[in-house]
Write a protein that holds these residues in place. Sequence first.
Motif, PDB file in Angstrom:
ATOM      1  N   GLY A  40       0.805  -1.205   0.000  1.00  0.00           N
ATOM      2  CA  GLY A  40       0.000   0.000   0.000  1.00  0.00           C
ATOM      3  C   GLY A  40       0.839   1.256   0.000  1.00  0.00           C
ATOM      4  O   GLY A  40       1.890   1.344  -0.650  1.00  0.00           O
ATOM      5  N   LEU A  41       0.389   2.267   0.753  1.00  0.00           N
ATOM      6  CA  LEU A  41       1.099   3.542   0.798  1.00  0.00           C
ATOM      7  C   LEU A  41       2.493   3.399   1.388  1.00  0.00           C
ATOM      8  O   LEU A  41       3.442   4.045   0.936  1.00  0.00           O
ATOM      9  N   THR A  42       2.632   2.561   2.398  1.00  0.00           N
ATOM     10  CA  THR A  42       3.950   2.374   3.011  1.00  0.00           C
ATOM     11  C   THR A  42       4.938   1.819   1.998  1.00  0.00           C
ATOM     12  O   THR A  42       6.068   2.312   1.872  1.00  0.00           O
ATOM     13  N   GLY A  43       4.527   0.802   1.265  1.00  0.00           N
ATOM     14  CA  GLY A  43       5.406   0.234   0.253  1.00  0.00           C
ATOM     15  C   GLY A  43       5.712   1.214  -0.864  1.00  0.00           C
ATOM     16  O   GLY A  43       6.845   1.283  -1.356  1.00  0.00           O
ATOM     17  N   PHE A  44       4.698   1.990  -1.269  1.00  0.00           N
ATOM     18  CA  PHE A  44       4.901   2.944  -2.357  1.00  0.00           C
ATOM     19  C   PHE A  44       5.876   4.043  -1.954  1.00  0.00           C
ATOM     20  O   PHE A  44       6.798   4.382  -2.710  1.00  0.00           O
ATOM     21  N   LEU A  45       5.695   4.625  -0.767  1.00  0.00           N
ATOM     22  CA  LEU A  45       6.602   5.689  -0.327  1.00  0.00           C
ATOM     23  C   LEU A  45       8.007   5.153  -0.084  1.00  0.00           C
ATOM     24  O   LEU A  45       8.997   5.857  -0.329  1.00  0.00           O
ATOM     25  N   SER A  46       8.118   3.917   0.372  1.00  0.00           N
ATOM     26  CA  SER A  46       9.443   3.308   0.530  1.00  0.00           C
ATOM     27  C   SER A  46      10.116   3.130  -0.826  1.00  0.00           C
ATOM     28  O   SER A  46      11.327   3.327  -0.966  1.00  0.00           O
ATOM     29  N   ALA A  47       9.321   2.760  -1.834  1.00  0.00           N
ATOM     30  CA  ALA A  47       9.878   2.636  -3.183  1.00  0.00           C
ATOM     31  C   ALA A  47      10.349   3.991  -3.702  1.00  0.00           C
ATOM     32  O   ALA A  47      11.419   4.097  -4.322  1.00  0.00           O
ATOM     33  N   LEU A  48       9.569   5.045  -3.459  1.00  0.00           N
ATOM     34  CA  LEU A  48       9.996   6.384  -3.875  1.00  0.00           C
ATOM     35  C   LEU A  48      11.301   6.776  -3.193  1.00  0.00           C
ATOM     36  O   LEU A  48      12.181   7.399  -3.813  1.00  0.00           O
ATOM     37  N   ALA A  49      11.441   6.429  -1.916  1.00  0.00           N
ATOM     38  CA  ALA A  49      12.675   6.745  -1.199  1.00  0.00           C
ATOM     39  C   ALA A  49      13.869   6.053  -1.854  1.00  0.00           C
ATOM     40  O   ALA A  49      14.933   6.663  -2.043  1.00  0.00           O
ATOM     41  N   GLN A  50      13.704   4.786  -2.209  1.00  0.00           N
ATOM     42  CA  GLN A  50      14.797   4.056  -2.853  1.00  0.00           C
ATOM     43  C   GLN A  50      15.125   4.639  -4.223  1.00  0.00           C
ATOM     44  O   GLN A  50      16.300   4.748  -4.599  1.00  0.00           O
ATOM     45  N   LEU A  51      14.094   4.993  -4.982  1.00  0.00           N
ATOM     46  CA  LEU A  51      14.335   5.598  -6.290  1.00  0.00           C
ATOM     47  C   LEU A  51      15.059   6.931  -6.144  1.00  0.00           C
ATOM     48  O   LEU A  51      15.969   7.252  -6.920  1.00  0.00           O
ATOM     49  N   ALA A  52      14.662   7.706  -5.134  1.00  0.00           N
ATOM     50  CA  ALA A  52      15.260   9.031  -4.953  1.00  0.00           C
ATOM     51  C   ALA A  52      16.752   8.937  -4.672  1.00  0.00           C
ATOM     52  O   ALA A  52      17.551   9.689  -5.248  1.00  0.00           O
ATOM     53  N   VAL A  53      17.154   8.027  -3.776  1.00  0.00           N
ATOM     54  CA  VAL A  53      18.582   7.926  -3.454  1.00  0.00           C
ATOM     55  C   VAL A  53      19.347   7.177  -4.534  1.00  0.00           C
ATOM     56  O   VAL A  53      20.582   7.113  -4.487  1.00  0.00           O
ATOM     57  N   SER A  54      18.626   6.624  -5.518  1.00  0.00           N
ATOM     58  CA  SER A  54      19.288   5.970  -6.652  1.00  0.00           C
ATOM     59  C   SER A  54      19.556   6.939  -7.787  1.00  0.00           C
ATOM     60  O   SER A  54      20.047   6.538  -8.842  1.00  0.00           O
ATOM     61  N   GLY A  55      19.215   8.203  -7.582  1.00  0.00           N
ATOM     62  CA  GLY A  55      19.481   9.209  -8.600  1.00  0.00           C
ATOM     63  C   GLY A  55      18.275   9.611  -9.414  1.00  0.00           C
ATOM     64  O   GLY A  55      18.382  10.454 -10.303  1.00  0.00           O
ATOM     65  N   VAL A  56      17.101   9.020  -9.151  1.00  0.00           N
ATOM     66  CA  VAL A  56      15.890   9.391  -9.885  1.00  0.00           C
ATOM     67  C   VAL A  56      15.368  10.713  -9.327  1.00  0.00           C
ATOM     68  O   VAL A  56      15.333  10.919  -8.112  1.00  0.00           O
ATOM     69  N   ASP A  57      14.954  11.606 -10.202  1.00  0.00           N
ATOM     70  CA  ASP A  57      14.530  12.949  -9.797  1.00  0.00           C
ATOM     71  C   ASP A  57      13.086  12.925  -9.303  1.00  0.00           C
ATOM     72  O   ASP A  57      12.156  13.363  -9.986  1.00  0.00           O
ATOM     73  N   VAL A  58      12.882  12.421  -8.095  1.00  0.00           N
ATOM     74  CA  VAL A  58      11.547  12.326  -7.500  1.00  0.00           C
ATOM     75  C   VAL A  58      11.150  13.691  -6.954  1.00  0.00           C
ATOM     76  O   VAL A  58      11.877  14.283  -6.153  1.00  0.00           O
ATOM     77  N   ARG A  59       9.984  14.192  -7.361  1.00  0.00           N
ATOM     78  CA  ARG A  59       9.453  15.465  -6.862  1.00  0.00           C
ATOM     79  C   ARG A  59       8.278  15.153  -5.931  1.00  0.00           C
ATOM     80  O   ARG A  59       7.248  14.651  -6.369  1.00  0.00           O
ATOM     81  N   THR A  60       8.426  15.471  -4.662  1.00  0.00           N
ATOM     82  CA  THR A  60       7.457  15.032  -3.657  1.00  0.00           C
ATOM     83  C   THR A  60       6.382  16.062  -3.331  1.00  0.00           C
ATOM     84  O   THR A  60       5.467  15.772  -2.564  1.00  0.00           O
ATOM     85  N   GLY A  61       6.457  17.256  -3.896  1.00  0.00           N
ATOM     86  CA  GLY A  61       5.466  18.280  -3.584  1.00  0.00           C
ATOM     87  C   GLY A  61       4.046  17.858  -3.913  1.00  0.00           C
ATOM     88  O   GLY A  61       3.092  18.212  -3.206  1.00  0.00           O
ATOM     89  N   ARG A  62       3.877  17.068  -4.960  1.00  0.00           N
ATOM     90  CA  ARG A  62       2.547  16.633  -5.382  1.00  0.00           C
ATOM     91  C   ARG A  62       1.860  15.790  -4.309  1.00  0.00           C
ATOM     92  O   ARG A  62       0.637  15.710  -4.251  1.00  0.00           O
ATOM     93  N   LEU A  63       2.632  15.165  -3.428  1.00  0.00           N
ATOM     94  CA  LEU A  63       2.058  14.328  -2.383  1.00  0.00           C
ATOM     95  C   LEU A  63       1.231  15.124  -1.386  1.00  0.00           C
ATOM     96  O   LEU A  63       0.456  14.544  -0.616  1.00  0.00           O
ATOM     97  N   PHE A  64       1.375  16.454  -1.389  1.00  0.00           N
ATOM     98  CA  PHE A  64       0.692  17.277  -0.388  1.00  0.00           C
ATOM     99  C   PHE A  64      -0.343  18.214  -0.997  1.00  0.00           C
ATOM    100  O   PHE A  64      -1.001  18.952  -0.269  1.00  0.00           O
ATOM    101  N   GLN A  65      -0.503  18.181  -2.300  1.00  0.00           N
ATOM    102  CA  GLN A  65      -1.503  19.021  -2.940  1.00  0.00           C
ATOM    103  C   GLN A  65      -2.899  18.488  -2.610  1.00  0.00           C
ATOM    104  O   GLN A  65      -3.218  17.344  -2.898  1.00  0.00           O
TER     105      GLN A  65
END
Length: 730
Positions: free
Chosen positions: A581-606
């Motif tokens: 669910g959300l926990t797995g998805f946000l954990s995946a985003l964290a891994q992608l972010a530190v792998s060099g992927v340009d994750v933009r997290t502002g949309r998560l709070f709109q």
Amino acid sequence: DGRALGLTAPRPAGQRAALTRAYRNAGVSPADVGLIEAHGTGTVVGDRTELATLTEVFTEAGAEPASCAIGSVKSQIGHTKCAAGLAGLIKTTLALHHGVKPPTLHVRQPNAAWDGGSSPFVFHTAARPWATEPAERIAGVSAFGFGGTNFHVVLRAYDQPPPRHSLDTWPVELFTFRGRDAEAARRSARALLELLQRGGQWRLRDYARHTARRSDQAAGRGESVRIALVADSLAGLAELLRRAAEGEQDPKAGLYAADDTTEPARSGGSVAGELAFLFPGQGSQRPGMLAELFVAFPELQRHLQLGAQWADTLYPPAAFDEEGKAGQLARITDTAVAQPALGVVELAAAELLASLGVRPAMAAGHSYGELVALGVAGALAPQDVLTASAARAEAILAQVEGGDPGTMAAVSATAEQVEEVLRTSGLAEAVVAANRNAPEQTVISGPTEPMATAVARLRDAGFAAKPLQVACAFHSPLLAGAGDAFAESLAGMTVHAPDFDVWSNRTADPYPADPEAVRAGLAAQIGAPVRFTEQIEAMYAAGARVFAEVGPGRVLSRLVSAVLGDRPHRTVPLDGGRGAGLTGFLSALAQLAVSGVDVRTGRLFQGRDAVDPETAVAERTAGWTVDGQLVRRADGTIPPDALHPARPVTELIVPENYASHGAAASGPDALVAEFLRTSRDLVAAQRDVMLSYLGGPVAVPAGRPLGRPLSQPLAYASASVAAPVPAALP
């Protein structure tokens, strides 16, 4: 209605009248209703009566079995008495707005009045997306009060764009810290820790929004994410920040750090650190897959609406026995459902990633997943992906209809070893190495009898071979004719050149840019072996280092690691990694972010109720509160001129044989005396029962002889009662 049976006794005729009047006045048939918010007090008689009456009304209107979810907010917040109807109305309005069928908690076994085979109603024990257009969402809300004051209201959703989010509070929040180097990111983590230590009334999501704003600003300066955290509480966040500031990393705890040698992943070109999307195929599906993402992000539900015919199988109601669970699994395992259902969730997951800036440089899919990969690359429109998914499944099933469907088996051996055994056994013409999944995992496929012989020969050769439960012999010559039928379906669809490289299972090379070649490749893939190992090797040679599994499960992530071994790479499953669910998805985003992927997290709070603690003004603490009928100051004290709570006082009670001035009581006085006497008896009986249950002595009130039955009248000389204390005069 209370005149018939009493104040609290439910009466079916009265409930039926409320229901039929409501639907008649609304101009809506009960057969079109998708959600009922029941009164549902949890009493045996009340629930049975309400469910039976609803079933009768809905069945007479032509409602199909299992067509309407039913539940009650009382399972979540209890009975709010006079506000119970309002609570149900608020819940149902939000359900219509967000497109969610809410859960009813603590349901282990439905009421005996419910017949799972014929009832129009089903139960959900977890939130599930409501896969219909807003204007087609209709719900009913019941509120039944004392004396048969029965109310039912019919609601329809307003036809408007979906909201960005349905939940303000998430189980975890994501924090990313950027910098020119690791030390700069650690300084950002320390700054957030200092802000957190200042205290205040801020919530976890407020600090996450603050971090997202600063992180997205740093992204504009070209800085990469060096640290990412996934925290579930303020205390947990503080601990992770302290550890991050000291240079630690602990993925199991939600603390991720970038390797200083990692190069940023870019959206084009073939350089080290490229991001590749992998889309799983048939076999990864399961009931309820990625449901929490569809609930949390209502905009994704457009994909469910495109695939509405498979939505009920994809997100079935709660099953209360093993037979029901097995039936749900069997329905989604059916090839005709599994492939388009996977298409729905994988297209939605890719769209969600894209909204956060996560876009691949290349993509691939395993078997059916290749079709979704081409859709995400723009070769096919989303609706055409689902149409093609259904056509592909139909072509496969039609090819084996009325004959031997064949079967498959997994073998722990290389493709070369398997093919050698098949060749020496004289089975190479009938049985093929259909899936070359990993160096030590090969799946064979073919007709049933030759397959049984092949499994025996492979075991004799010392290899483990396990038959698989499949619909037919996928990727074998048995399905060669299915490709021609699928090609006819593809001919009527608009196909474009892919926007980025999509690697083919059949050739282990990227698809050509020619639309006709794309059609031909998709059709030929059905009967050809899946060269997954060679495909991953080729993608790695082209620069892929980060492989995101965009769909349910983590089967492909394991296969990629088996293929690449100790070579530098990272696999990131969106589902089935660190939680679901959300926990797995946000954990995946964290891994992608530190792998060099340009994750933009502002949309998560709109659209979420979140503020930035650094710039927001703290709300002033209330000067007073209302507690029932009492007004209190913020410190809990009661103003001197306000109503005070009741306190015990000793007051004479009307005796059993009360008579005014020696005359026998009559008229209103007699009624009051009788009311007081029966109330006194009821309280005394309840007291005796509770004391007996708790093992304490049962007190015998004055005037009540020992051994006297509780049903006989009791006489009290006096009692302790609660009386309000008048406010002090000025």
